[in-house]
Design a protein around this motif. Structure first.
Motif: not given
Length: 211
Positions: A55-70
């Motif tokens: 199951v993905p962890v919170l840090t992975e969700l943050a990394a995906d969000w940050f990638s889409a946010f840039l």
């Protein structure tokens, strides 16, 4: 202070615990170190559960969000410059940020623990409540912001399991902080060990109650 374990010694130890509050500098120093250690333990538990349950962890969700946010140009520049190292380096950067935030939260916990001594509230309750409070804040604020929905409802793999595993990780953080905070105001070595032993007993009782 001697090592008297009789009634008078226990009373003196109790008075020392309740009367001696930490100086601000002590709170910051011990809080930062304890917060760093507690965050390291949390990350180890988090990724152990990640590999066990997939199951993905919170840090992975943050990394995906940050990638889409840039912005697209920034992403292209990073990919051209760092190639395949871009995403791993960003992930490591987010872990470092997590450690920094966890260290600062350690200072906050030690401040609360200092107030707890004055209010005579069980340290085991403080540790559990602090960890669960951070988990609840993450589930209703950080996770939805990162696209995972409330309590991880929109996480691609896991759903409710994501929230439960995150709770275990945050409880680990709070428990380690609580454990490390024990005995800081106690000069007597025997009292120090007794204080931590009593804390572990309370944590075990709370864990069995939760199960």
């Amino acid at each position: 202070i001697g090592t008297d374990t009789g009634p008078d010694g226990i009373l003196a130890l109790s008075e020392l615990r309740s009367d001696r509050s930490r100086l601000p500098g002590e709170i910051v120093k011990h809080g930062l170190v304890a917060g760093l250690k507690a965050t390291a333990a949390m990350i180890l538990v988090m990724f152990a559960l990640r590999f066990l349950f997939g199951v993905p962890v919170l840090t992975e969700l943050a990394a995906d969000w940050f990638s889409a946010f840039l912005p697209g140009r920034v992403v292209d520049f990073l990919l051209e410059t760092l190639s395949f190292s871009a995403k791993p380096l960003m992930f490591v950067g987010l872990l470092i940020l997590q450690i920094m935030v966890g260290s600062l939260l350690g200072v906050a916990y030690f401040g609360l623990a200092d107030l707890r001594r004055l209010e005579n509230v069980s340290s085991g309750v403080w540790a559990v409540a602090f960890g669960v409070g951070l988990w609840l804040l993450a589930m209703i604020a950080a996770v939805p912001m990162f696209g995972g929905g409330y309590f991880g409802a929109d996480v691609g793999r896991g759903g409710p399991t994501f929230a439960v595993l995150a709770l275990v990780a945050f409880a680990t953080y709070g428990g380690v902080l609580g454990y490390l905070s024990q005995g800081e105001a106690v000069v007597n070595a025997d009292g120090y060990l007794d204080d931590r032993r009593a804390f572990l007993t309370r944590i075990a009782s709370w864990g069995l109650f939760g199960v």
